[in-house]
Design a protein around this motif. Structure first.
Motif: not given
Lengths: 399, 290
Positions: A40-67
């Motif tokens: 439910g927390t939006e990712l901001y375009l071009g702003t990298p977010i750190e993920l540490h040793g965790q299980k997570t899921a990135v969801y998209t309502w309208h499609g997206c490209k992730l790096e």
């Protein structure tokens, strides 16, 4: 396997990318195009977010490209697994959100003066362990914030402690989307200490704390109309039989729950449904659990518990600096909550009032019986604001 | 025997829940559809309960309940399709008469039933709404409420509107949220690793007051102490090294603010106060700390 430092993923609408980052590893995730959210927390375009040793899921309502980017040398080494999935319960979850929105709007229509009708939805999430309760809790809070509400997140899961250290229950107002890296906002949490990781040790104390919390929320809502309209999102522990069920009934009554969401347990759904038939204003819904949920074995649960304690003192990213101090035992009064399993329940109500105030955590590292001193790790510098310590049964070994 | 009474209980419960369906609520419709699917062995009884409710409920609830019927027929299909087909023309025509303002929605719904209900039922339905077959375009428009999705436990409700609202609102708030996030990141960075530490938790009253996410909401115990100290002190008076009442020696400390040595916890008794304690005017005494 060849080493790589980055990978891109193209996700079609209403799919999610499930990620498992290995313990102790860090990766960066960046949204290149479209919209995407993590619980439910939006990712901001071009702003990298750190993920540490965790299980997570990135969801998209309208499609997206992730790096995905490696923060160390190799991405493949840091990732336990990564795969896109189309089957998610997000449609159902957003329908729940829609229902809560309707209730909030109705509450707001009650007018600018607080009354019983100003109370927004009080949502309770129940289900066995590892069905995605905490994730749904985050999603519902985030969606509410994104619709300009400020709900209160309540955590009654003393085993894991999503808001703060395990062994406690807490409430925190959510006024901005939850920070993916830092977790729930710790600026204004209200914490009651229970002292054990399972309620069976002292169910009376557990009930008492829930009641304290309920009374306080009532006071807050009469002072803060927006908070009242926005309602509560309550996460519970995974114990849903016998005493666990009794405590759930108690919570439903004490916190005046009016929406119950049962995740992945048909029997529990039927039981709660039967229980709530008498009261007209409680609605029970059943929701599927997400296929992305990973079952945590007891060792992993224990590790995650230790991590939570560690995070309380050091912060999720090791940014906080706790302070070690030594004091004489004579300056402190140490009490043990409930006195252990054999404590007579008649002894409880007497001292209990005095101890129900919110408090602070110390991690006792050493007790010197000869010099009569205690060495502890305090979350911040300065003397402990009080001389009464409560002893819990939680034992963790932090390295 | 037990089975029969159990079913009776279920139908009664189902009827109670039907009463809650007073607006187009996707979760309630989902829930009732799931319950119907699980009890497909008593489909005729469930269908009868829904039909009964449709004819007796207030006009405002009729459309949502009809959407429930639609949802069950499309998602669970048999044996519900046959169970509903029998009385559907009659039920539908009642609603048609009762809700003239809902004719467009009803027509749209009817259009999605082609191929779902048997031809005879469809023909009767069309007759009941007074529309010859030719007038009904073979529409590809989706049902107003729900899209059929074969054999899934929970229906895919039409959540596009909710999602659209969510996206619209988040877009409007994004700049604000992004600002908050950046500020927080910068604060963390500026403070540097060494100065960051967890705050003490707040007490109940502070929590009630501090609903804005302000890190300073936690009380600062140091400052409080120092304020007290400066207030409860007097400048050093060499002629009076001890308390005028108890004879206790004063503690001396350096106060940065007034840049002078002061007696800790001291008070100069003047005028009436001095008389009250029976000492000379201007005597220094030691105060007890609260």
């Amino acid at each position: 396997m060849a080493t790589s430092t980055s990978r891109t993923f193209q996700l079609p609408a209403t799919e999610e990318l499930r990620l498992e980052v290995r313990q102790g590893h860090t990766i960066l995730i960046k949204l290149l195009d479209g919209t995407a959210e993590i619980f439910g927390t939006e990712l901001y375009l071009g702003t990298p977010i750190e993920l540490h040793g965790q299980k997570t899921a990135v969801y998209t309502w309208h499609g997206c490209k992730l790096e995905l980017l490696a923060s160390g040398s190799d991405l493949n080494e840091a990732l336990e697994s990564v795969y896109p999935a189309g089957e998610t319960p997000m449609q159902e979850y957003v329908n729940v959100h829609s229902l809560l929105e309707q209730r909030r709007a109705t509450a707001k229509e009650a007018g600018p003066v607080y009354s019983a009708r100003s109370e927004g939805p009080r949502t309770l999430l129940v289900g066995p362990t590892d069905v995605g309760k905490s994730s749904l809790c985050k999603i519902l809070c985030n969606y509410a914030v994104r619709m300009q509400w400020s709900p209160t997140m309540i955590d009654l899961d003393i085993g894991q402690g999503a808001i703060t250290a395990p062994g406690s229950i807490g409430a925190t107002p959510i006024e901005a989307p939850l920070d993916i890296e830092e977790g729930p906002p710790l600026e204004v949490p209200l914490i009651y200490y229970y002292g054990h990781v399972t309620p069976s040790v002292n169910p009376d104390l557990y009930r008492h704390l829930v009641e304290c919390l309920a009374a306080l929320l009532k006071r807050r809502h009469s002072m803060n109309l927006d908070a009242a309209n926005s309602g509560l999102v309550i996460n519970t522990m995974g114990w849903v039989t016998d005493l666990g069920l009794d405590l759930l009934y108690h919570t439903i009554k004490a916190l005046q729950v009016d929406v119950i969401l049962v995740l992945g347990d048909d029997k529990l759904y039927n039981t709660l449904h039967q229980h709530c038939r008498q009261s007209r204003n409680v609605t029970v819904f059943r929701l599927p659990k997400s296929g992305g949920v990973v079952v945590r074995d007891p060792t992993l649960r224990k590790t995650s518990r230790t991590n939570r304690v560690r995070e309380y003192f050091y912060g999720p990213r090791n940014r906080l600096r706790p302070h070690s101090q030594t004091v004489s035992l004579r300056e402190l009064s140490i009490y043990r909550i409930g006195g252990g399993p054999q404590a007579p329940s008649s002894a409880l109500p007497i001292g209990m009032k005095a101890f129900s105030e919110p408090l602070r955590f110390l991690y006792v590292t050493d007790v010197d019986p000869v010099r009569q001193t205690v060495t502890y790790l305090a979350p911040c510098l300065g003397p402990v604001p009080g001389k009464y310590l409560l002893l819990g049964s939680l034992k963790v070994m932090m390295q | 025997m037990t089975d029969l009474s159990q079913y009776k209980g279920f139908i009664e419960q189902y009827m109670v829940e039907l009463k809650e369906l007073t607006f187009n609520s996707k979760p309630i419709i989902n829930n009732l559809t799931m319950l119907a699917e699980e009890h497909r062995n008593i489909a005729p009884s469930i269908a009868a309960a829904i039909e009964h409710h449709l004819s007796s409920c207030p006009p405002a609830s009729k459309l949502p309940v009809l959407y429930l019927l639609d949802s069950i027929a499309k998602n669970v299909r048999e044996p519900f399709v046959s169970a509903f087909a029998r009385n559907l023309p009659e039920v539908f025509s009642q609603i048609w008469t009762a809700l003239p303002q809902a004719h467009p929605q009803l027509l749209k719904l009817l259009n999605t039933w082609t191929g779902l209900f048997p031809g005879g039922t469809l023909a009767a339905l069309r007759r009941s709404v007074g529309q010859p077959e030719a007038a009904l375009r073979p529409s590809s428009a989706p049902a107003p409420g729900y899209q059929a999705r074969p054999c899934k436990m929970i229906i895919q409700a039409d959540s596009t509107l909710t999602v659209a609202k969510l996206v619209e609102s988040s877009t409007a708030l994004r700049a604000k949220h992004l600002d908050q996030w950046y500020l927080k990141q910068r604060r963390l960075k500026d403070a540097g690793a060494a100065n960051q530490s967890q705050h003490w938790f707040v007490d109940e009253n502070t929590w009630l007051r501090g609903t804005t996410t302000d890190a300073k909401a936690a009380p600062d115990f140091y400052e409080e102490d120092q304020e007290d100290e400066a207030e409860a002190s007097e400048p050093v008076d060499d002629s009076q090294p001890n308390c005028g009442l108890s004879g206790e020696k004063f503690d001396i400390f350096w106060d940065d603010e007034s840049e002078q040595w002061r007696y800790r916890d001291a008070k100069r008794l003047l005028g009436p106060e001095a008389v009250k304690y029976g000492v000379a005017d201007g005597t220094l005494v030691k105060r007890s700390r609260q």
